[in-house]
Design a protein around this motif. Structure first.
Motif, PDB file in Angstrom:
ATOM      1  N   GLU A 129     -15.965 -19.090 -26.355  1.00 38.42           N
ATOM      2  CA  GLU A 129     -16.435 -18.608 -25.053  1.00 38.42           C
ATOM      3  C   GLU A 129     -16.999 -17.192 -25.088  1.00 38.42           C
ATOM      4  O   GLU A 129     -17.971 -16.891 -24.388  1.00 38.42           O
ATOM      5  N   ASN A 130     -16.396 -16.311 -25.888  1.00 44.40           N
ATOM      6  CA  ASN A 130     -16.865 -14.918 -25.853  1.00 44.40           C
ATOM      7  C   ASN A 130     -17.230 -14.360 -27.223  1.00 44.40           C
ATOM      8  O   ASN A 130     -17.404 -13.146 -27.370  1.00 44.40           O
ATOM      9  N   LYS A 131     -17.336 -15.252 -28.211  1.00 47.08           N
ATOM     10  CA  LYS A 131     -17.761 -14.845 -29.563  1.00 47.08           C
ATOM     11  C   LYS A 131     -16.857 -13.760 -30.147  1.00 47.08           C
ATOM     12  O   LYS A 131     -17.309 -12.857 -30.855  1.00 47.08           O
ATOM     13  N   SER A 132     -15.560 -13.854 -29.879  1.00 46.85           N
ATOM     14  CA  SER A 132     -14.613 -12.859 -30.379  1.00 46.85           C
ATOM     15  C   SER A 132     -14.359 -12.996 -31.873  1.00 46.85           C
ATOM     16  O   SER A 132     -13.783 -12.107 -32.492  1.00 46.85           O
ATOM     17  N   ALA A 133     -14.781 -14.115 -32.456  1.00 50.96           N
ATOM     18  CA  ALA A 133     -14.597 -14.340 -33.892  1.00 50.96           C
ATOM     19  C   ALA A 133     -15.661 -15.306 -34.391  1.00 50.96           C
ATOM     20  O   ALA A 133     -16.240 -16.074 -33.609  1.00 50.96           O
ATOM     21  N   LEU A 134     -15.923 -15.256 -35.692  1.00 49.60           N
ATOM     22  CA  LEU A 134     -16.802 -16.240 -36.321  1.00 49.60           C
ATOM     23  C   LEU A 134     -15.988 -17.484 -36.642  1.00 49.60           C
ATOM     24  O   LEU A 134     -14.908 -17.392 -37.229  1.00 49.60           O
ATOM     25  N   LEU A 135     -16.490 -18.643 -36.260  1.00 51.14           N
ATOM     26  CA  LEU A 135     -15.839 -19.908 -36.581  1.00 51.14           C
ATOM     27  C   LEU A 135     -16.549 -20.523 -37.777  1.00 51.14           C
ATOM     28  O   LEU A 135     -17.775 -20.671 -37.772  1.00 51.14           O
ATOM     29  N   VAL A 136     -15.788 -20.884 -38.801  1.00 40.68           N
ATOM     30  CA  VAL A 136     -16.371 -21.454 -40.019  1.00 40.68           C
ATOM     31  C   VAL A 136     -15.764 -22.825 -40.258  1.00 40.68           C
ATOM     32  O   VAL A 136     -14.554 -22.959 -40.462  1.00 40.68           O
ATOM     33  N   ASP A 137     -16.605 -23.849 -40.221  1.00 39.67           N
ATOM     34  CA  ASP A 137     -16.203 -25.234 -40.470  1.00 39.67           C
ATOM     35  C   ASP A 137     -16.451 -25.531 -41.944  1.00 39.67           C
ATOM     36  O   ASP A 137     -17.582 -25.433 -42.419  1.00 39.67           O
ATOM     37  N   VAL A 138     -15.398 -25.905 -42.675  1.00 43.80           N
ATOM     38  CA  VAL A 138     -15.526 -26.089 -44.125  1.00 43.80           C
ATOM     39  C   VAL A 138     -15.536 -27.560 -44.527  1.00 43.80           C
ATOM     40  O   VAL A 138     -15.453 -27.887 -45.709  1.00 43.80           O
ATOM     41  N   ARG A 139     -15.648 -28.464 -43.563  1.00 44.74           N
ATOM     42  CA  ARG A 139     -15.666 -29.895 -43.874  1.00 44.74           C
ATOM     43  C   ARG A 139     -17.012 -30.306 -44.478  1.00 44.74           C
ATOM     44  O   ARG A 139     -17.903 -29.482 -44.674  1.00 44.74           O
ATOM     45  N   SER A 140     -17.165 -31.593 -44.734  1.00 45.97           N
ATOM     46  CA  SER A 140     -18.425 -32.097 -45.271  1.00 45.97           C
ATOM     47  C   SER A 140     -19.510 -32.030 -44.201  1.00 45.97           C
ATOM     48  O   SER A 140     -19.223 -31.946 -42.996  1.00 45.97           O
ATOM     49  N   SER A 141     -20.760 -32.102 -44.640  1.00 49.78           N
ATOM     50  CA  SER A 141     -21.890 -32.071 -43.718  1.00 49.78           C
ATOM     51  C   SER A 141     -21.832 -33.236 -42.733  1.00 49.78           C
ATOM     52  O   SER A 141     -22.112 -33.072 -41.541  1.00 49.78           O
ATOM     53  N   ASP A 142     -21.462 -34.413 -43.217  1.00 44.24           N
ATOM     54  CA  ASP A 142     -21.403 -35.590 -42.343  1.00 44.24           C
ATOM     55  C   ASP A 142     -20.322 -35.455 -41.279  1.00 44.24           C
ATOM     56  O   ASP A 142     -20.498 -35.906 -40.143  1.00 44.24           O
ATOM     57  N   GLU A 143     -19.196 -34.843 -41.628  1.00 45.73           N
ATOM     58  CA  GLU A 143     -18.156 -34.603 -40.625  1.00 45.73           C
ATOM     59  C   GLU A 143     -18.640 -33.591 -39.596  1.00 45.73           C
ATOM     60  O   GLU A 143     -18.472 -33.778 -38.389  1.00 45.73           O
ATOM     61  N   PHE A 144     -19.231 -32.514 -40.082  1.00 45.11           N
ATOM     62  CA  PHE A 144     -19.709 -31.446 -39.207  1.00 45.11           C
ATOM     63  C   PHE A 144     -20.745 -31.964 -38.216  1.00 45.11           C
ATOM     64  O   PHE A 144     -20.701 -31.656 -37.022  1.00 45.11           O
ATOM     65  N   ASN A 145     -21.683 -32.772 -38.693  1.00 40.32           N
ATOM     66  CA  ASN A 145     -22.769 -33.262 -37.850  1.00 40.32           C
ATOM     67  C   ASN A 145     -22.383 -34.458 -36.996  1.00 40.32           C
ATOM     68  O   ASN A 145     -23.180 -34.920 -36.182  1.00 40.32           O
ATOM     69  N   GLY A 146     -21.170 -34.972 -37.191  1.00 46.78           N
ATOM     70  CA  GLY A 146     -20.732 -36.104 -36.389  1.00 46.78           C
ATOM     71  C   GLY A 146     -21.257 -37.435 -36.864  1.00 46.78           C
ATOM     72  O   GLY A 146     -21.246 -38.419 -36.116  1.00 46.78           O
ATOM     73  N   LYS A 147     -21.717 -37.495 -38.110  1.00 44.69           N
ATOM     74  CA  LYS A 147     -22.202 -38.775 -38.632  1.00 44.69           C
ATOM     75  C   LYS A 147     -21.050 -39.697 -38.998  1.00 44.69           C
ATOM     76  O   LYS A 147     -21.209 -40.919 -39.031  1.00 44.69           O
ATOM     77  N   ILE A 148     -19.904 -39.110 -39.313  1.00 41.14           N
ATOM     78  CA  ILE A 148     -18.724 -39.920 -39.608  1.00 41.14           C
ATOM     79  C   ILE A 148     -17.538 -39.372 -38.825  1.00 41.14           C
ATOM     80  O   ILE A 148     -17.512 -38.196 -38.453  1.00 41.14           O
ATOM     81  N   LEU A 149     -16.585 -40.236 -38.566  1.00 43.84           N
ATOM     82  CA  LEU A 149     -15.334 -39.846 -37.923  1.00 43.84           C
ATOM     83  C   LEU A 149     -14.225 -40.102 -38.928  1.00 43.84           C
ATOM     84  O   LEU A 149     -13.869 -41.247 -39.201  1.00 43.84           O
ATOM     85  N   LYS A 150     -13.702 -39.039 -39.485  1.00 43.36           N
ATOM     86  CA  LYS A 150     -12.665 -39.187 -40.501  1.00 43.36           C
ATOM     87  C   LYS A 150     -11.362 -39.630 -39.849  1.00 43.36           C
ATOM     88  O   LYS A 150     -11.044 -39.241 -38.725  1.00 43.36           O
ATOM     89  N   GLN A 151     -10.613 -40.456 -40.576  1.00 45.37           N
ATOM     90  CA  GLN A 151      -9.367 -40.992 -40.041  1.00 45.37           C
ATOM     91  C   GLN A 151      -8.446 -39.870 -39.573  1.00 45.37           C
ATOM     92  O   GLN A 151      -8.211 -38.900 -40.285  1.00 45.37           O
ATOM     93  N   GLY A 152      -7.936 -40.019 -38.375  1.00 50.61           N
ATOM     94  CA  GLY A 152      -7.044 -39.023 -37.797  1.00 50.61           C
ATOM     95  C   GLY A 152      -7.690 -38.222 -36.689  1.00 50.61           C
ATOM     96  O   GLY A 152      -7.016 -37.773 -35.762  1.00 50.61           O
ATOM     97  N   ALA A 153      -9.014 -38.036 -36.774  1.00 52.92           N
ATOM     98  CA  ALA A 153      -9.727 -37.293 -35.729  1.00 52.92           C
ATOM     99  C   ALA A 153      -9.966 -38.201 -34.527  1.00 52.92           C
ATOM    100  O   ALA A 153      -9.990 -39.422 -34.643  1.00 52.92           O
ATOM    101  N   PHE A 154     -10.166 -37.588 -33.363  1.00 55.73           N
ATOM    102  CA  PHE A 154     -10.323 -38.350 -32.132  1.00 55.73           C
ATOM    103  C   PHE A 154     -11.761 -38.363 -31.629  1.00 55.73           C
ATOM    104  O   PHE A 154     -12.134 -39.212 -30.828  1.00 55.73           O
ATOM    105  N   ARG A 155     -12.564 -37.401 -32.079  1.00 59.02           N
ATOM    106  CA  ARG A 155     -13.970 -37.332 -31.683  1.00 59.02           C
ATOM    107  C   ARG A 155     -14.806 -36.882 -32.872  1.00 59.02           C
ATOM    108  O   ARG A 155     -14.294 -36.294 -33.815  1.00 59.02           O
ATOM    109  N   LYS A 156     -16.095 -37.165 -32.801  1.00 60.17           N
ATOM    110  CA  LYS A 156     -17.018 -36.698 -33.824  1.00 60.17           C
ATOM    111  C   LYS A 156     -17.523 -35.300 -33.480  1.00 60.17           C
ATOM    112  O   LYS A 156     -17.466 -34.867 -32.336  1.00 60.17           O
TER     113      LYS A 156
END
Length: 372
Positions: free
Chosen positions: A187-214
Motif C-alpha cells: 500500500e505505501n511502498k515501505s519495503a521492496l517485495l521480492v518473489d523468488v518462485r519460478s516465473s510460471d508461479e509468479f505470472n500465474g501460469k501454474i498453481l502450485k499445490q497448497g496455494a489458493f490463488r494464482k
C-alpha cells in the motif's frame, strides 16, 4: 641534521596517518564467511567435539549415503505442525524439544546441507531467528561433497539427547515479516517485495499445490532463488550477486521482504542478502504465497509484462522474449502486436480468428466454470 631527521619523522607519520585514513574509507567486506563452509574446510574437522552435521534430505536419500557423523532432520521437524499454514517455523518450544532429541546443545557448532540448498537455508533461518550463534551452510551441499570424491557412509551415528534452551530475549523477531507488514509494503511502498518462485508461479501460469490463488503479491520484483547459484549449486561470487541484485533495483538502501510458496526458497535469498551481501534490513515472509493467497481480502496480481515502444523485445516475469512486430506510437496511441496481447491473455494461436473481408481480428478467451 636534527632538522632533517625531524622532518623525515613528520613525513613518515603523515604517510602512516593518510594510509590509515584511506583504509578506514575502504568499504567493509560484505560477506560473512562464518556462515558458509566449503567441502575442503569441513572434511578435516569431521568428528571434532561439539560439531553437529545436519542432513535435511529425505530419510531415503540419507540412508543411501551421507557425510560421516551427520544426523537426519526432516523439514516437518522444524515446522509448526499445529499451524494451519503449511511449513511455518516451529515454535521455540518445538525447536527446543527437537534439537535436544537430536543431541544438539546450545554450544553446538552446526553445519547444514541438502542437495539443492533451500531446505538447508530454511533450517539455518529458523536457527538464526532463534539466536543460535554458530550455524554454517555447506557450500554446494552433498553434490559438491560427492563431486570432490569425499567419503560417504550409510551408518547413522548414535545420538545422545541433550538440553537445548532458546533465550527468548535473543529471538530475532526482525527476521520474519508479518502479513500486516507485507500489506503495508503493497500500500505505501515501505519495503521492496521480492518473489523468488519460478516465473510460471509468479505470472500465474501454474498453481502450485497448497496455494489458493494464482499470481503474486502486487508490486513484487521477480528474481528466482536459483539465480543465486552456480551450476554446481555453490553460491555465486559476491561481485556477481551484487551486480545481479543491483541490476534489479534491489539494494541495501531500503527494507526488503522476500517470499516464495512456503518461506523455504526465500530463506535461500534471505541468506544471500544478509550473510553474503550484508544487507542490513531483510525479512522473510514466513506465510509466503500460501498464507497470502488463502486470504481472499488480500490483493493478487496475475501476469507481469514490460514492453518498450520501438523495441522487438519485452520481458515477461523477468524473462526476455521477442515479438514478431515492433510496437510503435501513432497519433498518441500505442500499437502492439496481436500475438503479444493474446499471450498476455493466455490465448493460444488457434483461438486468434482473422476475418480478411472485414479486416478484423477476434481473440477467443475460453472460460471454464469452477466446480462447486
Amino acid at each position: 641534521m636534527l632538522m632533517k631527521e625531524r622532518n623525515s619523522v613528520i613525513l613518515i607519520l603523515f604517510i602512516l596517518t593518510m594510509f590509515a585514513f584511506f583504509v578506514m574509507l575502504q568499504p567493509a567486506e560484505a560477506s560473512d564467511p562464518a556462515s558458509v563452509i566449503t567441502v575442503e574446510q569441513l572434511e578435516p574437522i569431521l568428528g571434532t567435539p561439539g560439531l553437529v552435521i545436519i542432513d535435511v534430505r529425505s530419510p531415503e536419500e540419507y540412508g543411501d549415503g551421507h557425510i560421516a557423523g551427520a544426523i537426519n532432520v526432516q523439514m516437518a521437524e522444524y515446522a509448526d505442525q499445529n499451524n494451519p499454514i503449511a511449513v511455518m517455523a516451529a515454535t521455540p518450544e518445538q525447536m527446543e524439544a527437537m534439537l535436544g532429541s537430536k543431541g544438539v546443545g546450545n554450544e553446538s557448532r552446526i553445519v547444514i546441507y541438502d542437495d539443492q540448498g533451500a531446505s538447508a537455508t530454511r533450517l539455518w533461518w529458523v536457527l538464526y531467528m532463534y539466536g543460535h550463534p554458530d550455524v554454517k551452510i555447506l557450500d554446494g551441499g552433498i553434490e559438491k561433497w560427492q563431486a570432490a570424491g569425499k567419503p560417504m557412509t550409510t551408518v547413522a551415528p548414535l545420538v545422545q539427547a541433550a538440553q537445548y534452551k532458546i533465550d527468548r530475549s535473543r529471538i530475532n523477531k526482525g527476521a520474519v515479516a508479518s502479513t500486516e507488514e507485507v500489506l503495508a509494503a503493497v500500500e505505501n511502498k515501505s519495503a521492496l517485495l521480492v518473489d523468488v518462485r519460478s516465473s510460471d508461479e509468479f505470472n500465474g501460469k501454474i498453481l502450485k499445490q497448497g496455494a489458493f490463488r494464482k499470481g503474486h503479491i502486487p508490486g513484487s520484483i521477480w528474481l528466482e532463488w536459483t539465480k543465486n547459484q552456480n551450476p554446481d549449486r555453490t553460491f555465486k561470487s559476491i561481485p556477481e550477486l551484487k551486480k545481479m541484485y543491483e541490476g534489479e533495483g534491489i539494494t541495501d538502501c531500503k527494507k526488503i521482504i522476500v517470499y516464495c510458496q512456503t518461506g523455504t526458497r526465500s530463506s535461500y535469498t534471505y541468506f544471500v542478502l544478509t550473510q553474503l551481501l550484508g544487507y542490513p534490513d531483510v525479512q522473510n515472509y514466513d506465510a509466503s504465497w500460501i498464507g497470502w493467497s488463502k486470504d481472499e481480502s488480500l490483493p493478487a496480481q496475475v501476469g507481469y509484462s514490460v514492453l518498450k515502444i520501438g523495441s522487438r523485445f519485452y520481458t515477461e516475469g523477468g524473462s526476455e522474449r521477442e515479438m514478431d512486430v515492433i510496437p510503435y506510437l501513432k497519433d498518441g496511441r500505442a500499437f502492439v502486436p496481436v500475438l503479444y496481447l493474446a499471450s498476455m491473455l493466455d490465448i493460444v494461436s488457434e483461438d486468434i480468428k482473422w476475418d480478411p473481408a472485414g479486416k478484423a481480428v477476434t481473440l477467443v478467451k475460453a472460460v471454464y466454470a469452477q466446480p462447486t
